[in-house]
Each structure stands twice: as structure tokens, then as C-alpha cells.
Design an enzyme around this catalytic site. Structure first.
Site: not given
Length: 315
Positions: A25, A138, A140-141, A159
């Protein structure tokens, strides 16, 4: 391979030959580490993949072109240009339209890697379900993308600033398999053990490769795989220091009313500052470890596919 994606020649050739390729990434480079640490680590990790017998494919968007395999100057641009934006999978078409530069998240990287035909992806940690997600929604995708993207992601869990149990529950709901590498304890990124248990583990790189092959035949259609690789006990962040800084940071979030996208950078910056750079050291070590393991699994998978191809030819 999609004509809309520019794939580096050596990556194209490696995929054609069935050689091991590992996607990497670029958000870590643009937004995860300070300069020059970010550029040094990006180059170091690519070299590490090569030494282990693989071909690195760092993924990003340059001048509106999604690229699988960045050149040296492109890595430097991602590391230094302040206009590089963070791109999840849904943002890539907009970056293409605007002809901008973008660093891909786990979701964005997995999406483009799968389009190129890459099966292994190494990163530091996944996004997940945020604390207080019942109020903020909230999530994450990264999680939903992996439910429909056939890429195996080697990471060190999520995390610990996130809601780890809720993240694992969400992955189960989405049907994304999670296995520990030589552990049944889900790692907490900076910490070896997040406190959550896993149902499955793999002992060797070859076993992980066999699992990838089995998932392609028997798993949920299009699903990815998470291989959780914990940082060794002796190299983790001091758990007492971590817990104290995190507790204080969460309290400060409430006090300042910080929410949404500002939460993660706030907490990570505080961790780096209050640990006097120790969190940065651990972060780098995690990325190296995961790139090494992903490459070894990719090598084992390429060997497995070659054997199966030879067997089919003989039949």
C-alpha cells in the site's frame, strides 16, 4: 487485466510467468510515516520483497492513473508531495477524473491488486470498527472490500485504538476468514496480543498457501483472507506505556470533541509523541515482518500452483 490500470512491466511479466508478486500500500508512505522515514522504508520493503524471491508492486494513483508497481520517482512523489490524498476503493474513480495523485488505503490497494491478478498483499494493520461506532457508524471500508476481493492480506491485526472485538465480529458477519500465523491470539498492531482469540491458525507459509488455494475452490465467492502476523513479544510497544497513552488520548478526544476522520491521526500522533518515537519503531518493524511473510507465502503459493499445473498437464 484492466486497460484502465497501468501495471509495471516487471509485474506484468511476473504474473504472466506465475512468479510471486506482493502488493504494497501507499497510504503508509504518504500519511503513515514522516519524511524521510516513509521513503526509506518504502524502498527498503520493496528490496526486502526482492530478496525473499518476490516482485514488489507498490500501488497508488499518479496524475489520475492507477498504477500497480510504482517507479523510484513515483515513490518519492508519494512520499513528499503534500497534495497526495488518501484513496479508498470508492475514491479511485474520482482521483482518475480529477487527474490527481493518491495513496491507496488497504481497501484501495486490495481492489487494484485484485484487478491486476495479484493474490498477496502486505500491510501494517487493517482499518476496523471504531470505538463508539454505534453512534458514529465509523467502520472502515477495508472490511467490506475484503468480503468481495480475492486477495490474502498479511497484517498485524488492527490498531488498538479501534474496537477489536467488534472488528472481528464484523469480519465474521461479512464472511471474511481470519487466521493467525502461528498464533490463536489476534494481534493489536503495536501489541502482540489484542486480548481477542482466533478460531484458526496456520503454522507454515506452505499451509497458508494451501489455504488460499482451498478458499478459491470452497470459500465464499470473491472473499479475501486475513493472515494475522503478530509483532514478536520482545519487539512490541511496552503494554503499560501503550495502555496509559491510549487511555489519556481517549479522554482527550472526549474533552476536545474530536470525532470522525480526525480520531485516528490524533491518537496516532499522540502515541508517537508520548512514546518518544517507540510507536514509529514498532510500526516500521511490523511493515518489514509482514512484507517478509507475505512474500514467503507468495513463493509457496507460486510453487503450489506450478505443481498443480504440472500435474494437470500430465493428466
Amino acid at each position: 487485466m484492466s486497460e484502465a490500470i497501468a501495471i509495471r512491466d516487471e509485474v506484468v511479466e511476473a504474473l504472466r510467468r506465475g512468479s510471486p508478486v506482493v502488493a504494497l500500500e501507499s497510504t503508509l508512505i504518504a500519511h503513515g510515516l514522516p519524511y524521510p522515514d516513509n521513503l526509506e522504508l518504502a524502498r527498503e520493503v520493496e528490496e526486502l520483497v526482492r530478496r525473499e524471491g518476490g516482485v514488489p508492486a507498490t500501488i497508488g494513483v499518479i496524475s489520475g492513473v492507477p498504477k500497480v508497481g510504482l517507479g523510484s520517482q513515483e515513490l518519492e512523489l508519494i512520499a513528499t508531495d503534500e497534495g497526495v490524498v488518501k484513496l479508498s476503493a470508492r475514491d479511485i474513480p474520482m482521483a482518475v477524473l480529477k487527474k490527481g495523485h493518491g495513496a491507496t488505503t488497504v481497501a484501495g490497494t486490495a481492489h487494484l491488486a485484485a484487478r491486476a491478478g495479484i493474490k498477496l498483499f502486505a500491510t501494517g494493520g487493517l482499518g476496523g470498527v471504531h470505538r463508539q461506532a454505534r453512534d458514529s457508524w465509523d467502520v472502515s471500508a477495508d472490511l467490506s472490500i475484503l468480503s468481495r476481493t480475492p486477495v490474502a492480506v498479511v497484517c498485524s491485526g488492527v490498531k488498538s485504538i479501534l474496537d477489536v472485538p467488534a472488528t472481528l465480529e464484523h469480519l465474521e458477519t461479512l464472511g471474511v476468514p481470519v487466521v493467525g500465523f502461528r498464533t490463536r491470539r489476534f494481534p493489536g498492531f503495536y501489541l502482540t496480543d489484542s486480548g481477542s482469540t482466533l478460531d484458526w491458525d496456520v503454522k507454515y507459509e506452505e499451509e497458508a498457501a494451501q489455504l488460499i488455494a482451498s478458499l478459491r475452490r470452497l470459500g465464499p465467492e470473491g472473499s479475501g483472507l486475513i493472515v494475522a502476523n503478530p509483532v514478536p513479544w520482545k519487539e512490541q510497544l511496552d503494554p503499560k506505556l501503550h495502555d496509559r497513552v491510549l487511555k489519556e488520548g481517549l479522554g482527550e478526544l472526549k474533552h476536545q470533541g474530536i470525532r470522525g476522520k480526525s480520531v485516528t491521526p490524533f491518537l496516532l500522533e499522540r502515541l508517537q509523541r508520548e512514546t518518544k518515537g517507540e510507536s514509529l519503531r514498532v510500526n516500521k518493524h511490523i511493515v518489514r515482518n509482514n512484507a517478509r511473510l507475505a512474500t514467503r507465502i507468495a513463493v509457496a503459493f507460486a510453487t503450489l500452483e506450478a505443481k498443480e499445473g504440472n500435474r494437470a498437464t500430465k493428466l
